[in-house]
Design a protein around this motif. Structure first.
Motif, PDB file in Angstrom:
ATOM      1  N   VAL A  73       0.850  -1.182   0.000  1.00 28.52           N
ATOM      2  CA  VAL A  73       0.000   0.000   0.000  1.00 28.52           C
ATOM      3  C   VAL A  73       0.892   1.241   0.000  1.00 28.52           C
ATOM      4  N   PHE A  74       0.666   2.151  -0.951  1.00 27.09           N
ATOM      5  CA  PHE A  74       1.386   3.423  -0.996  1.00 27.09           C
ATOM      6  C   PHE A  74       0.364   4.555  -1.056  1.00 27.09           C
ATOM      7  N   GLU A  75       0.594   5.604  -0.264  1.00 29.80           N
ATOM      8  CA  GLU A  75      -0.253   6.799  -0.284  1.00 29.80           C
ATOM      9  C   GLU A  75       0.655   8.020  -0.289  1.00 29.80           C
ATOM     10  N   ASP A  76       0.492   8.850  -1.335  1.00 29.91           N
ATOM     11  CA  ASP A  76       1.355  10.030  -1.511  1.00 29.91           C
ATOM     12  C   ASP A  76       2.831   9.637  -1.503  1.00 29.91           C
ATOM     13  N   GLY A  77       3.150   8.488  -2.081  1.00 31.55           N
ATOM     14  CA  GLY A  77       4.533   8.042  -2.170  1.00 31.55           C
ATOM     15  C   GLY A  77       5.068   7.367  -0.937  1.00 31.55           C
ATOM     16  N   LEU A  78       4.318   7.379   0.157  1.00 31.07           N
ATOM     17  CA  LEU A  78       4.760   6.749   1.397  1.00 31.07           C
ATOM     18  C   LEU A  78       4.035   5.426   1.580  1.00 31.07           C
ATOM     19  N   GLY A  79       4.701   4.480   2.251  1.00 35.49           N
ATOM     20  CA  GLY A  79       4.079   3.196   2.533  1.00 35.49           C
ATOM     21  C   GLY A  79       5.002   2.067   2.155  1.00 35.49           C
ATOM     22  N   GLY A  80       4.415   0.940   1.794  1.00 37.22           N
ATOM     23  CA  GLY A  80       5.183  -0.239   1.435  1.00 37.22           C
ATOM     24  C   GLY A  80       4.476  -1.489   1.881  1.00 37.22           C
ATOM     25  N   PRO A  81       5.233  -2.576   2.150  1.00 35.86           N
ATOM     26  CA  PRO A  81       4.593  -3.824   2.592  1.00 35.86           C
ATOM     27  C   PRO A  81       3.910  -3.621   3.951  1.00 35.86           C
ATOM     28  N   THR A  82       2.751  -4.223   4.092  1.00 35.19           N
ATOM     29  CA  THR A  82       2.015  -4.130   5.351  1.00 35.19           C
ATOM     30  C   THR A  82       1.214  -5.408   5.541  1.00 35.19           C
ATOM     31  N   THR A  83       1.041  -5.782   6.793  1.00 35.98           N
ATOM     32  CA  THR A  83       0.278  -6.994   7.113  1.00 35.98           C
ATOM     33  C   THR A  83      -0.898  -6.610   7.994  1.00 35.98           C
ATOM     34  N   GLY A  84      -2.060  -7.099   7.627  1.00 32.93           N
ATOM     35  CA  GLY A  84      -3.266  -6.801   8.393  1.00 32.93           C
ATOM     36  C   GLY A  84      -4.394  -7.719   7.986  1.00 32.93           C
ATOM     37  N   ASN A  85      -5.607  -7.341   8.351  1.00 33.14           N
ATOM     38  CA  ASN A  85      -6.773  -8.169   8.051  1.00 33.14           C
ATOM     39  C   ASN A  85      -7.390  -7.717   6.735  1.00 33.14           C
ATOM     40  N   LEU A  86      -7.506  -8.638   5.787  1.00 30.26           N
ATOM     41  CA  LEU A  86      -8.032  -8.356   4.456  1.00 30.26           C
ATOM     42  C   LEU A  86      -9.344  -9.095   4.255  1.00 30.26           C
ATOM     43  N   ASP A  87     -10.358  -8.347   3.821  1.00 29.34           N
ATOM     44  CA  ASP A  87     -11.658  -8.934   3.466  1.00 29.34           C
ATOM     45  C   ASP A  87     -11.912  -8.588   2.003  1.00 29.34           C
ATOM     46  N   LEU A  88     -11.841  -9.578   1.116  1.00 30.20           N
ATOM     47  CA  LEU A  88     -11.989  -9.358  -0.326  1.00 30.20           C
ATOM     48  C   LEU A  88     -13.089 -10.246  -0.883  1.00 30.20           C
ATOM     49  N   THR A  89     -14.023  -9.642  -1.592  1.00 26.06           N
ATOM     50  CA  THR A  89     -15.064 -10.378  -2.300  1.00 26.06           C
ATOM     51  C   THR A  89     -15.109  -9.872  -3.733  1.00 26.06           C
ATOM     52  N   ALA A  90     -15.046 -10.792  -4.694  1.00 30.72           N
ATOM     53  CA  ALA A  90     -15.084 -10.409  -6.113  1.00 30.72           C
ATOM     54  C   ALA A  90     -16.022 -11.342  -6.863  1.00 30.72           C
ATOM     55  N   LEU A  91     -16.940 -10.753  -7.611  1.00 35.68           N
ATOM     56  CA  LEU A  91     -17.818 -11.488  -8.524  1.00 35.68           C
ATOM     57  C   LEU A  91     -17.665 -10.860  -9.895  1.00 35.68           C
ATOM     58  N   VAL A  92     -17.324 -11.651 -10.890  1.00 38.15           N
ATOM     59  CA  VAL A  92     -17.164 -11.144 -12.249  1.00 38.15           C
ATOM     60  C   VAL A  92     -18.160 -11.867 -13.153  1.00 38.15           C
ATOM     61  N   CYS A  93     -19.080 -11.099 -13.738  1.00 35.15           N
ATOM     62  CA  CYS A  93     -20.086 -11.649 -14.653  1.00 35.15           C
ATOM     63  C   CYS A  93     -20.943 -12.714 -13.982  1.00 35.15           C
ATOM     64  N   ASP A  94     -21.406 -12.434 -12.769  1.00 35.02           N
ATOM     65  CA  ASP A  94     -22.313 -13.363 -12.105  1.00 35.02           C
ATOM     66  C   ASP A  94     -23.553 -13.556 -12.970  1.00 35.02           C
ATOM     67  N   GLN A  95     -23.991 -14.805 -13.130  1.00 35.61           N
ATOM     68  CA  GLN A  95     -25.091 -15.160 -14.029  1.00 35.61           C
ATOM     69  C   GLN A  95     -24.775 -14.780 -15.476  1.00 35.61           C
ATOM     70  N   CYS A  96     -23.468 -14.637 -15.758  1.00 33.18           N
ATOM     71  CA  CYS A  96     -22.989 -14.356 -17.120  1.00 33.18           C
ATOM     72  C   CYS A  96     -23.430 -12.994 -17.644  1.00 33.18           C
ATOM     73  N   THR A  97     -23.738 -12.052 -16.751  1.00 33.21           N
ATOM     74  CA  THR A  97     -24.050 -10.689 -17.158  1.00 33.21           C
ATOM     75  C   THR A  97     -23.059  -9.751 -16.501  1.00 33.21           C
ATOM     76  N   LEU A  98     -22.593  -8.754 -17.276  1.00 35.81           N
ATOM     77  CA  LEU A  98     -21.589  -7.830 -16.753  1.00 35.81           C
ATOM     78  C   LEU A  98     -22.141  -7.035 -15.574  1.00 35.81           C
ATOM     79  N   SER A  99     -23.478  -6.779 -15.586  1.00 34.94           N
ATOM     80  CA  SER A  99     -24.087  -6.022 -14.489  1.00 34.94           C
ATOM     81  C   SER A  99     -24.080  -6.807 -13.188  1.00 34.94           C
ATOM     82  N   GLY A 100     -23.821  -8.117 -13.268  1.00 38.08           N
ATOM     83  CA  GLY A 100     -23.751  -8.936 -12.056  1.00 38.08           C
ATOM     84  C   GLY A 100     -22.364  -8.971 -11.453  1.00 38.08           C
ATOM     85  N   SER A 101     -21.518  -7.977 -11.755  1.00 41.85           N
ATOM     86  CA  SER A 101     -20.143  -7.947 -11.254  1.00 41.85           C
ATOM     87  C   SER A 101     -20.011  -6.995 -10.071  1.00 41.85           C
TER      88      SER A 101
END
Length: 382
Positions: free
Chosen positions: A234-262
């Protein structure tokens, strides 16, 4: 499953009935939207009714009222259309429509109908909507639901307020002839009549507006989910770097084969405790928590193996990233998914904003609990 011995139907069904090209006349839908209006309309109370209401109130009685749609009074009028002049949707038109319905209003005194207090008033809504409306097509609009409530606490003299909600369906249509693969369902095939003589020229049909209706189905689809501790950049305004924390990621791409279901939603908490732990390194002591929400997706690029099976995809788009204590900013993203069981799933998300950049690279081996699924889209299932 064990087959049953069933006698074949006796009769004259001996004419072959193979699947083949047929020409059918149908109504083609060029565009289709659903509109909802809700508004408060002031309507005049008839003089006789208003006098009865005032007399009943002066005597300390309780006044109530109802309103409801009068059956058979729904109507829609096409007013006109002008070019929308929107570069991203060529061929679009701004269409003006008027919707009408009649509403019956009835007042009650202590639950009993008040004399002269059952009357009907017209209610209308005007709408402007962007549609694919090429020359040669027609507007088919209708009202499919009407809800009404009398707002008694907003009576203004001899006026009463009606809260009316109207749901409308608007379609752009034209009659066309289509060649389809089909077979006759009648007892025998139609015998064509051969005609000789003058041959009329073919009649062209209106051209579809291809950029926004109908929506393009996806060729593949995918999903990824992870919730747990992860190391990211993670970098913000050029500052930052590697960081460890709690990540919650959910991704749906073309759910039900429609782009609007993403959708893509990311929440990252830099430290698992209530405050960051100082390390003495300025960059490392920055709270690098953030959230990201995608709001626009391109068609995904599908990855297949030698057998033609979808094993991954890449999709790009835009969204909004909000750093810890910062302001939301627009960002672009690239998501790459690889579905390689067992223990070969990977998910990589790159987010680039005006001041923030994020790199999330997850593997099933380093990040237990990562779930990635990709697959083909059967746009015409059997």
């Amino acid at each position: 499953m064990k087959k049953r011995n069933v006698k074949s139907i006796q009769g004259r069904q001996v004419v072959p009935n193979p699947i083949g090209p047929e020409c059918i006349r149908v109504t083609k839908v060029y565009d289709w939207v659903v509109l909802t209006n809700r508004d408060r309309n002031k309507v005049q109370i008839p003089e006789e009714c208003f006098a009865a209401i005032e007399d009943a109130r002066h005597e300390g009685n309780t006044i109530t009222a109802t309103c409801s749609e009068v059956a058979g009074t729904r109507s829609c009028d096409f007013i006109g259309a002008t070019p929308a002049n929107i570069p991203s949707v060529p061929g679009a038109q701004i269409v003006s429509l008027a919707f009408h319905v009649h509403i019956r209003v009835q007042f009650f005194c202590n639950g009993a109908p008040l004399p002269g207090c059952n009357f009907v008033v017209p209610v209308s809504f005007m709408d402007e909507v962007i549609l694919c409306f090429p020359e040669g097509t027609e507007i088919n609009c209708n009202i499919f639901d009407v809800q009404c409530t009398v707002v008694l606490n907003q009576m203004l003299g001899d006026m009463v307020v009606l809260d009316v909600t109207m749901c409308k369906d608007v379609q752009v249509e034209a009659e066309v002839k289509l060649e389809v693969e089909a077979k006759f369902c009648g007892p025998r095939p139609v015998i064509p009549i051969q005609e000789e003589g003058f041959v009329c020229p073919t009649q062209p049909f209106p051209q579809q507006c291809p950029t926004f209706f109908p929506t393009t189905n996806c060729l593949c689809q995918g999903a990824a989910e992870f919730n747990g501790e992860a190391s990211i950049l993670v970098f913000e305004d050029g500052l930052g770097g590697p960081t460890t924390g709690n990540l919650d990621l959910t991704a749906l791409v073309c759910d039900q084969c429609t782009l609007s279901g993403s959708r893509i939603q990311v929440t990252y908490i830099d430290t698992l405790g209530p405050t960051p732990t100082p390390t003495g390194t300025p960059d490392a002591d920055i709270d690098q928590s953030f959230t990201f929400t995608a709001n626009d997706f391109s068609q995904p690029t599908c990855v297949t193996n030698a057998a033609g099976v979808v094993t991954g995809l890449t999709v790009t788009g835009t969204g909004v990233i909000t750093p810890a204590g910062g302001v939301p900013e627009n960002a672009s993203f690239t998501l790459t998914l690889a579905d390689a069981d067992p223990l070969g799933d990977t998910a990589t998300l790159l987010i680039t904003g005006a001041t923030s950049t994020v790199t999330i690279a997850l593997t099933e081996v380093a990040n237990p609990g990562l779930e990635v699924e990709t697959g083909d889209c059967d746009r015409f299932p059997g």
